[in-house]
Design an enzyme around this catalytic site. Sequence first.
Site, PDB file in Angstrom:
ATOM      1  N   TYR A   1       0.393   9.297   4.203  1.00 31.70           N
ATOM      2  CA  TYR A   1       0.024   8.075   4.565  1.00 31.70           C
ATOM      3  C   TYR A   1       1.016   7.426   5.913  1.00 31.70           C
ATOM      4  O   TYR A   1       0.361   7.026   6.869  1.00 31.70           O
ATOM      5  CB  TYR A   1       0.330   7.057   3.518  1.00 31.70           C
ATOM      6  CG  TYR A   1       0.273   5.686   3.893  1.00 31.70           C
ATOM      7  CD1 TYR A   1      -1.151   5.268   3.704  1.00 31.70           C
ATOM      8  CD2 TYR A   1       1.174   4.840   4.057  1.00 31.70           C
ATOM      9  CE1 TYR A   1      -1.633   3.939   3.911  1.00 31.70           C
ATOM     10  CE2 TYR A   1       0.683   3.411   4.634  1.00 31.70           C
ATOM     11  CZ  TYR A   1      -0.492   2.984   4.306  1.00 31.70           C
ATOM     12  OH  TYR A   1      -1.003   1.607   4.569  1.00 31.70           O
TER      13      TYR A   1
ATOM     14  N   SER B   1       0.331  -0.743   9.739  1.00 28.06           N
ATOM     15  CA  SER B   1       1.412  -0.869   8.793  1.00 28.06           C
ATOM     16  C   SER B   1       2.682  -0.875   9.243  1.00 28.06           C
ATOM     17  O   SER B   1       3.028  -0.175  10.134  1.00 28.06           O
ATOM     18  CB  SER B   1       0.935   0.358   7.629  1.00 28.06           C
ATOM     19  OG  SER B   1       1.947   0.658   6.832  1.00 28.06           O
TER      20      SER B   1
END
Length: 283
Positions: free
Chosen positions: A161, A148
Site C-alpha cells: 500500500y 494518503s
Amino acid sequence: MQAWLDGDVALITGGGSGIGRAVALRFLEEGAAGVAVIGRSIESLQSTVDAAGELADRVLPIVADVRSAGDLRRAVAETVERFGKLDVLVPNAGIWDFNKSLTRTSPEEIEGIYNELFDINVKGYLLACSVAWPELVKTRGSIVMTLSNSSFYSAGGGPVYTAAKHAARGLVTQLAYELAPKVRVNGVAIGGLRTDLRGPSSMGMQERSIEAGFAKRESKGDDTSHNEWIPLHDASVDPSDSTGPYVLLASRKNSGVVTGAIFNADGGIGVRGFATAAGGDDL
C-alpha cells in the site's frame, strides 16, 4: 456569493462510499452542475444519489471497473453526453492492505496483494487520467487525486500500500508537468478515515472494512469521536471533514496558479511523535 465550483462537471472514481461519496456531495454543495460517480456496485452508487437529496438529478451513477480502460472511456463519454463537458477528475477508488507487513506475509501473498492493489490504486488512477485528459484540456480543467499519509510516511499500511501511494504521488508531479499549461494536477493526502475501505480479495479481505477497526474500539467503550493516534484527534471521524481541500484544488478561481501540489489533510500525522522507534523489534 458565487459557489467555488459553480457550473463545473466532475467525475469521481470510487464515488459510492467514503471520501469519494463525501467529495461528490460537497461538489454539489459548491455549485457543481453535474457529478458522475464510478463504482462497481449500483447499490452503493445509488446510496450516493439518494444522499444528494434534491440535487440527485445532478448525479450520474456509472458502474465500471477502474482497471478497465474500456470501462473508464465509456464513463467519460457518458459524463460528457449527460452534462456536456468535464471540468474535474478525481481518481479516488482504492483498496487497503490492512498493514500486511513484509515479515508476516509470504512471497505468494505479497504477489497477490501487489497485483490487485497496484491495478486498482495505481493503474486505475493512470487509466482514468489517460481517458479523461482530452476533455479536461477542452475546459482547462483539473485533476485532484486522493493520496494518503502513506504517500509520505511509513506505517500507514504495509509495504504494498505504501509503495502504491508513493507511486500515486509520482503521478501527480509527472502529470502536472505533462498536462501543463492546460490541465492542473494536484493531490490530497488524507489520513485514516472512518470509511468502508476494503482489502484485497486475494487475501480474502474483500468484505473486510476499515470501519471495523473503529467499531472494535467502540465496542471497548472508547470514544470514537476522537483518534488519539492523530494530533487533530477528531480528524478521522467524518469523511466530509476532509473534502475542503478537494474543493480548493478543483476551483479555478481559488487555485488557478496551483499545480503539482499535494495538500496534506491527514490530521497532522506528519508531526506526530514517535509511537515506536522501530517496527521490527520482535523479529
